[in-house]
Each structure stands twice: as structure tokens, then as C-alpha cells.
Enzyme design. Structure first.
Site, mmCIF file in Angstrom:
data_model
loop_
_atom_site.group_PDB
_atom_site.id
_atom_site.type_symbol
_atom_site.label_atom_id
_atom_site.label_comp_id
_atom_site.label_asym_id
_atom_site.label_seq_id
_atom_site.Cartn_x
_atom_site.Cartn_y
_atom_site.Cartn_z
ATOM 1 N N HIS A 491 6.487 1.790 2.808
ATOM 2 C CA HIS A 491 4.887 1.889 3.194
ATOM 3 C C HIS A 491 4.129 2.942 2.462
ATOM 4 C CE1 HIS A 491 1.684 1.853 6.512
ATOM 5 N NE2 HIS A 491 1.726 3.043 5.651
ATOM 6 N N GLU A 492 4.746 4.137 2.607
ATOM 7 C CA GLU A 492 4.037 5.284 1.782
ATOM 8 C C GLU A 492 4.137 4.977 0.244
ATOM 9 O OE1 GLU A 492 2.335 7.052 3.506
ATOM 10 O OE2 GLU A 492 3.263 6.837 5.404
ATOM 11 N N HIS A 495 1.017 2.954 -0.499
ATOM 12 C CA HIS A 495 -0.220 3.617 -0.665
ATOM 13 C C HIS A 495 -0.187 4.154 -2.104
ATOM 14 C CE1 HIS A 495 -1.869 3.571 3.374
ATOM 15 N NE2 HIS A 495 -0.659 4.161 3.899
ATOM 16 N N HIS A 498 -1.467 1.915 -4.598
ATOM 17 C CA HIS A 498 -2.793 1.924 -4.510
ATOM 18 C C HIS A 498 -3.594 2.858 -5.386
ATOM 19 C CE1 HIS A 498 -6.048 0.639 -1.413
ATOM 20 N NE2 HIS A 498 -6.341 0.270 -2.660
HETATM 21 ZN ZN LIG Z 1 -0.100 4.142 5.967
#
Ligand SMILES: [Zn+2]
Length: 713
Positions: A491-492, A495, A498
Site C-alpha cells: 500500500h505505502e 503511494h 505515485h
Molecule cells: Zn494510504
């Protein structure tokens, strides 16, 4: 969680004490000539921050003053670009400070943080409420169709206009002055909230004495508890803390019902213990101040204000999504509860299932239903291999490669650095991984960027950070993750991608500088790859035998994905609904003290029919997402909003028949990971997928569709 970066800041009032350097100079104010322009973590001391911030605020203020003093007619270049370029020194000092404040803090840093919060708010108020500056932005915005702007420039102008209007720049002097006061007070309260939670976590330890106390705990939980004990100066013992990564495995496995109850109560009482670290009065005041601010700016409640600048737009749209999910989730959770109660009875237990029993019996139920349990899976999930898996996936999708770099200044010896290159071998940025829990770190997991990608001030490449709180294994042992931990890592890292893949010109719209209910799409989407056999069979390798996870274990693990989703969804949606309801309240400021947070929480949970055996994922008194700063206030629903998108986005790869399909990956990169906030998110998604999704994909993915009923034991 994605940490929203400190906003562009200006600050004017500094006294001399705040501004004087210690003898021996100040590494924060020198040229950062270290490798890749990384901050001087190796030389910085707490006493360097006050003078460095003072100088940075003054520099930023001067840059902004030059914009408003410009006699020339406002143009995009002399106003918007100039604003977007300003504040470089402040961004650099802030980036170093906030990494330390989050991941390796101490009393001195905490004291500066408390002082800094209202000063930053004041600095930011001065810019965002500057009448002359707003007149220039407003004039450009009204004439925007005649400026010949690119799509990205038009979006940047629009974002500045929205930001200033929402800060109250268009208001008269009196409401502006009150808004400024409110912002400063909110900043101070948010810092206290967060420090209180950290203090409660630091001050609590469940010390396990002897084999009796360890009953039921598998080796990996014991090893982690031993390492924690050592870190807390209790070498030779076992310690469980109220950090999620420590307490959850204990609740899953401890056969000692009394100890489960003890730590569970401490865990959910963070910020709610009475005394100096109690957060209830802080929350009451924050809620009152937020609604007052919203009303000054022209909205009936804080939720209306907050959501107007989100994909969701209105509280009604948020509630519609949460309500759509709540009932099926609750039904599934209650069915699971009944099945677990039957297990209790079958074992001869003479008690009703309580919240501290849920994880313990869920683990047993999972074994019965899915023939899989945590102790089977965990030996295959080594931290090192899961990091490799995240890199491999980024390579297959986007051509990125990662090379470990030494000699770059970091804030703690556990932090590692990789240089990231694109398919052609060009430098894209640096990635910092800080994976282990420690007492000096705030709990949770988050991503932040110490520098964003942009082209306005030169070809600037990002410095991207992932912070996690995994329990570190003892010396010589590999750190093992739960499947949930591994998902958090993915998940991290989503990010991080991104920010790393960002390909825009303006800092205002770079990387994760996007609307909150869009920002979780790149992160949650990335979790999907971890669940695939193409990844697991390659990277889930037993830490002792070196064998790959057997295919039948892997299949059962993936099949168990929807297990206990009723409970997980109920925990989450309850927190999201209470966040929304709380920010639809309208307590007037003088009544704030009479606003009873405990009673509000209880009444709201009763009204939605919260099962007695489940506690909301974040109780209000330690709900950092919405009170430690305002990042997710009235916006905790964002994860679920983004999940509607990510469930549908991953389906694009499944429809293509290849989870690394090159054409789909390219579209995903162009319109999601590289695009930042350069266009409206609904437009970006439609460019990727041709349409917007409905919540059905999310329900199906969580096993909560109407047609799925919870299986019996
Ligand atoms: Zn998040």
C-alpha cells in the site's frame, strides 16, 4: 495512510531567540551539497531548527511580498508560477523536521513541534488571506479562457483559486481575523492530540513473565516481544505494546483471555484515560472550531466545507456509499460472530464472545473454514522478500529498477535508501524505507515526500519515504510479516510510486498532491498484485527451508481473502460514519466544553447498530487521521471511495488476461501514477478506464455481494 505535506508556508513573527544559530553554524541553512540533495540528517541537531525555520519563513515571505508588489498586470508567470516557485527553503527545512517528528522524535523535537504548529498556521494565514495576492489570482481566474494556458496550467490556476477562496481570502477583515485565530488554535490542538496518543503508547507495556503468560504465542510473536522488551530496557522479558503490529498478533494467538482483555482495554483507551493525555476536550474544541470556520466561509457544517473540494462533493454522496456497504458488512460480521460463539461453546467456554476474543476465535474459524492460519503463512513472508516483490512488480508494470545506495544521510540506522531508475536507465529519484517499530516513532504507516518531482525550478527528482511499524525480529533472524503487514508495505509503496512516477511541471499538482478521495487509488490498487500467484509463488519463500509457498497453501491464502471481511468492514465503516457524523455537528464554540465526546460516540454507535463484539477501527480519542492535523477530517471515507476505483481498475488487467499487460500498464501510468493532480480525478479515471465505476466491484471483492452469504462453520 498518506501524509499530507505541510502546506506552502510563510511566517513573519520571529523573535531573536528563535532566530539565532548555535555556535558552529547550522547545517540546515547551508547548501545541501550532499548526495542527491538529501537533508543533513547526519549533522542536524534539534537546536538548528528554530533559526532555520525563522530564516525560511522570512525568505518565503519576501518572495511572496515581491509578487504582490509587482506593478505589472498579473500574468500566469508573474503570479501563479512565482507563487509555485516560492518557499523552497521552507520546504527543505520542513521536510527534514517532519520526517524526524514522525519517525524519530524526542522531547526537544516535540517541544519545537508544539511551538511551530501555530507559527506555521500564522504564516500560512498571512499568505492565503492576503487581499492583494488574492485579487491577482482572482483576476487571472476570471479571465482564464483568454490566457492560452495548457491543461495543466489551467488546473494549477484553478487549484490556487480554490485554495485561497477556501482559506477565506475573499472575506472581510473581521471574519478573516477570526479565521486566522481559529487556524492557529487548531494547529496547536492537532499537535497536542498526536503527542498525547504517542505518550499513551510509550507509557504502556504489557510485560509477560514466564511460560504461563506466553501461552498460545507462536515463535514469531515471542521473538518480536523479546526484541520489544530489549528496546524498552527489559532485556530477557517479553513485552507487548499498544502499537497495532504488536497488539494484533497477541490478540490473535494468546490463550490467556485475561491478558487479551487487559491489553485490548489499554489499546482502545489511548487518548481516553483521563489525566494529562486525555484527548476528549481537545476533540470537542476542534469540532467546534472547525464548524465555526466552515460557517465563516459559507458552508453549513465542516463536512460540507471539506467535501466540496473532493470527488465525493457532498455528505450525501459519502453517506450513500457507506450505507450501501454497512448493512451487508454487518450481516456478515454477525454471522461470523455466531459461528465463533459456537466455537467457544464447543471448547467448553462458558462466556459470551467479547471484543478481545474476536481475533483469537477468528483465527480458529479461519483454520476451520479456509484450512489456513497465520502461523502457516507467516514463515513465508519475509520482509526482505516482500520488499523485493514490491520492486519486481514496479519493474514489470513500469520498468523501474531499484539499486541500494549507501552513504546517504538518514535519520536512523534502520533506514535504507534505494536509487530508482526508469526503463532507459535514467535517474528517477530516491526511495527511503524505514520499516521497524521503535519508541521514537509514531504508530501507523505512512508515505511522505521530502521533495516532489517538478520541472518549474529545474528538472527536480523526488525523494520519497515509506514509514512502517513492523516488529523487528531478534538479531540474526529475518523479520516475518503477516499477510496484512505485507499488504501495508505494498500500500505505502503504491503511494511512493505515485510520487516517483510523477511527470508534471508544477509542484502544486505533483505526485500525491491530489484530492484525498483519489489519493488512495494508487496505493490500494497496488495491493492487488500482492495477492496474485505470479508474485506470491516467487517471493513467498520459507525463511528456514527456502522453499516457495506450496501451491495449495497459496490457493487457500488467496481464497481466504474475503474471510472476516464483515468485521474488517464494520470496523472501518463505523469509523468513517462517526467521522462524517461528528463533522455534521454544529456545536457553537461557547458550548464546546459541554460537547461530550464519549456520549456522542456511544450514541452514534448505537444508532448504526454497531455489534457489541466489535470496536471501531479508530476510536475518536486516538483517531489521528482526523485530529492529528486535518488531513482526513470528514474524509476518512476516502479509503472506501478509492476502493470503488481500485477494485474496478485492477479488473482492467484481469480483463486483459495478464496482470502485467503492457497496454493497460501504460494507460495506468499515464493517467494515474504519472498524472498527479494535473487534471480532475474523474477525468483522469475516465481516460484510463473509459467510464467511472459503481460500488458493486468493491462489494464483490470483499465477499459482501448480495448473492454471497456467509458460510456456516
Ligand atoms: Zn494510504
Amino acid at each position: 495512510m498518506q501524509q499530507l505535506k505541510p502546506q506552502m508556508t510563510v511566517m513573519t513573527e520571529q523573535n531573536q531567540a528563535f532566530a539565532s544559530d548555535p555556535a558552529g553554524g547550522n547545517p540546515l541553512s547551508e547548501d545541501w551539497s550532499g548526495p542527491f540533495g538529501v537533508g543533513p540528517f547526519d549533522r542536524v541537531e534539534p537546536e538548528h531548527f528554530r533559526p532555520a525555520f525563522a530564516r525560511a519563513f522570512a525568505a518565503h515571505e519576501a518572495e511572496v511580498a515581491a509578487i504582490t508588489a509587482d506593478a505589472a498586470e498579473p500574468t500566469f508567470a508573474n503570479t501563479i508560477e512565482a507563487l509555485d516557485k516560492a518557499g523552497d527553503a521552507l520546504m527543505r527545512v520542513s521536510s527534514v523536521f517532519y520526517v524526524l517528528a514522525g519517525a524519530h522524535t524526542n522531547d526537544a523535537i516535540q517541544e519545537i513541534e508544539r511551538e511551530l504548529a501555530p507559527q506555521e498556521a500564522k504564516h500560512w494565514n498571512r499568505i492565503l488571506m492576503d487581499e492583494a495576492l488574492f485579487r491577482r489570482i482572482d483576476a487571472l481566474h476570471r479571465g482564464r479562457d483568454r490566457l492560452g494556458l495548457t491543461t495543466e496550467q489551467a488546473r494549477v490556476l484553478d487549484r490556487y483559486h480554490v485554495m485561497f477562496k477556501r482559506a477565506g481570502a475573499a472575506l472581510d477583515a473581521a471574519p478573516k481575523a477570526r479565521l486566522a485565530e481559529i487556524n492557529e488554535r487548531l494547529a496547536a490542538l492537532g499537535t497536542s492530540f498526536s503527542q498525547n496518543v504517542l505518550a499513551d503508547e510509550q507509557n504502556y507495556a504489557l510485560v509477560l513473565e514466564g511460560e504461563d503468560d506466553l501461552a498460545g504465542l507462536p515463535d514469531f510473536v515471542r521473538a518480536a516481544a523479546q526484541a520489544t522488551a530489549e528496546e524498552r530496557g527489559l532485556a530477557g522479558k517479553h513485552v507487548i505494546t499498544t502499537s497495532r503490529s504488536s497488539v494484533e498478533p497477541f490478540l490473535q494467538f494468546s490463550a490467556r483471555r485475561d491478558l487479551r482483555e487487559k491489553i485490548f482495554r489499554a489499546w482502545i483507551a489511548r487518548g481516553d484515560g483521563g489525566g494529562a493525555t486525555d484527548n476528549k476536550a481537545i476533540i470537542a474544541e476542534m469540532v467546534a472550531l472547525r464548524v465555526e470556520r466552515a460557517r465563516l466561509i459559507g458552508y453549513p457544517t465542516f463536512a460540507h466545507y471539506r467535501l466540496d473540494d473532493a470527488m465525493a462533493k457532498t455528505p450525501e454522496a459519502v453517506r450513500a456509499l457507506l450505507d450501501r456497504v454497512w448493512q451487508p458488512a454487518r450481516r456478515h460480521a454477525l454471522a461470523d460472530r455466531d459461528a465463533m460463539q459456537a466455537l467457544v461453546q464447543a471448547e467448553g467456554g462458558n462466556f459470551m464472545l467479547a471484543p478481545w476474543d474476536w481475533r483469537y476465535y477468528a483465527e480458529k474459524l479461519r483454520k476451520v473454514r479456509c484450512d489456513i492460519d497465520e502461523t502457516t503463512v507467516k514463515p513465508y513472508l519475509q520482509l526482505e522478500r516482500i520488499i523485493e516483490a514490491a520492486f519486481y512488480t514496479a519493474n514489470r508494470l513500469f520498468g523501474l529498477t531499484f539499486e541500494r545506495r549507501e552513504g546517504i544521510p538518514v535519520w536512523h540506522p534502520d533506514v535504507r535508501v534505494w536509487e530508482v531508475r526508469d526503463a532507459a536507465g535514467g535517474h528517477r529519484g530516491l526511495f527511503f524505507g524505514d520499516y521497524f517499530a521503535r519508541a521514537s516513532k509514531h504508530s501507523g504507516a505512512w508515505m511522505t515526500a521530502m521533495r516532489d518531482q517538478e520541472r518549474l525550478r529545474g528538472d527536480i527528482r523526488p525523494l520519497v519515504v515509506n514509514i512502517m511499524n513492523f516488529s523487528k525480529a531478534g538479531a540474526g533472524e529475518p523479520t516475518l510479516l503477516s499477510f496484512e503487514d505485507a499488504k501495508t508495505l505494498f500500500h505505502e509503496f503504491g503511494h511512493a510510486l505515485h510520487a516517483l512516477l510523477s511527470d508534471v511541471t508544477y509542484p502544486m499538482v505533483s505526485g500525491t498532491s491530489v484530492l484525498t478521495d483519489w489519493v488512495e487509488l494508487p496505493s490500494q490498487l497496488y495491493e492487488h498484485w500482492l495477492e496474485r500467484p505470479e508474485i506470491l509463488s516467487r517471493f513467498a519463500v520459507h525463511y528456514r527451508t527456502g522453499e516457495s509457498m506450496p501451491r495449495d497453501v497459496l490457493d487457500r491464502l488467496v481464497a481466504a481473502r474475503t474471510f472476516n471481511q464483515g468485521c474488517a468492514t464494520v470496523e472501518y465503516v463505523a469509523s468513517a460514519l462517526l467521522d462524517l457524523d461528528l463533522h455534521l455537528q454544529q456545536p457553537a464554540a461557547p458550548d464546546a466544553e459541554r460537547f461530550d465526546i464519549g456520549a456522542f460516540e456511544q450514541a452514534a454507535l448505537t444508532r448504526i447498530g454497531m455489534p457489541a463484539e466489535i470496536v471501531m477501527r479508530h476510536r475518536l480519542t486516538h483517531f489521528g487521521h482526523i485530529f492529528a492535523g486535518s488531513g482526513y477530517a470528514a474524509a476518512y471515507y476516502s479509503y472506501m471511495w478509492s476502493e470503488v476505483l481500485d477494485a474496478d481498475a485492477f479488473a482492467a488487467f484481469e480483463e486483459a488476461g495478464d496482470i502485467f499487460d503492457a497496454g493497460t500498464a501504460k494507460k495506468l501510468r499515464d493517467h494515474v501514477y504519472a498524472a498527479g493532480g494535473s487534471r480532475d480525478p474523474a477525468e483522469l479515471y475516465t481516460s484510463f478506464r473509459g467510464r467511472l465505476p459503481t460500488p458493486e466491484g468493491l462489494l464483490k471483492r470483499r465477499g459482501l455481494s448480495e448473492e454471497t452469504t456467509a458460510p456456516s462453520v
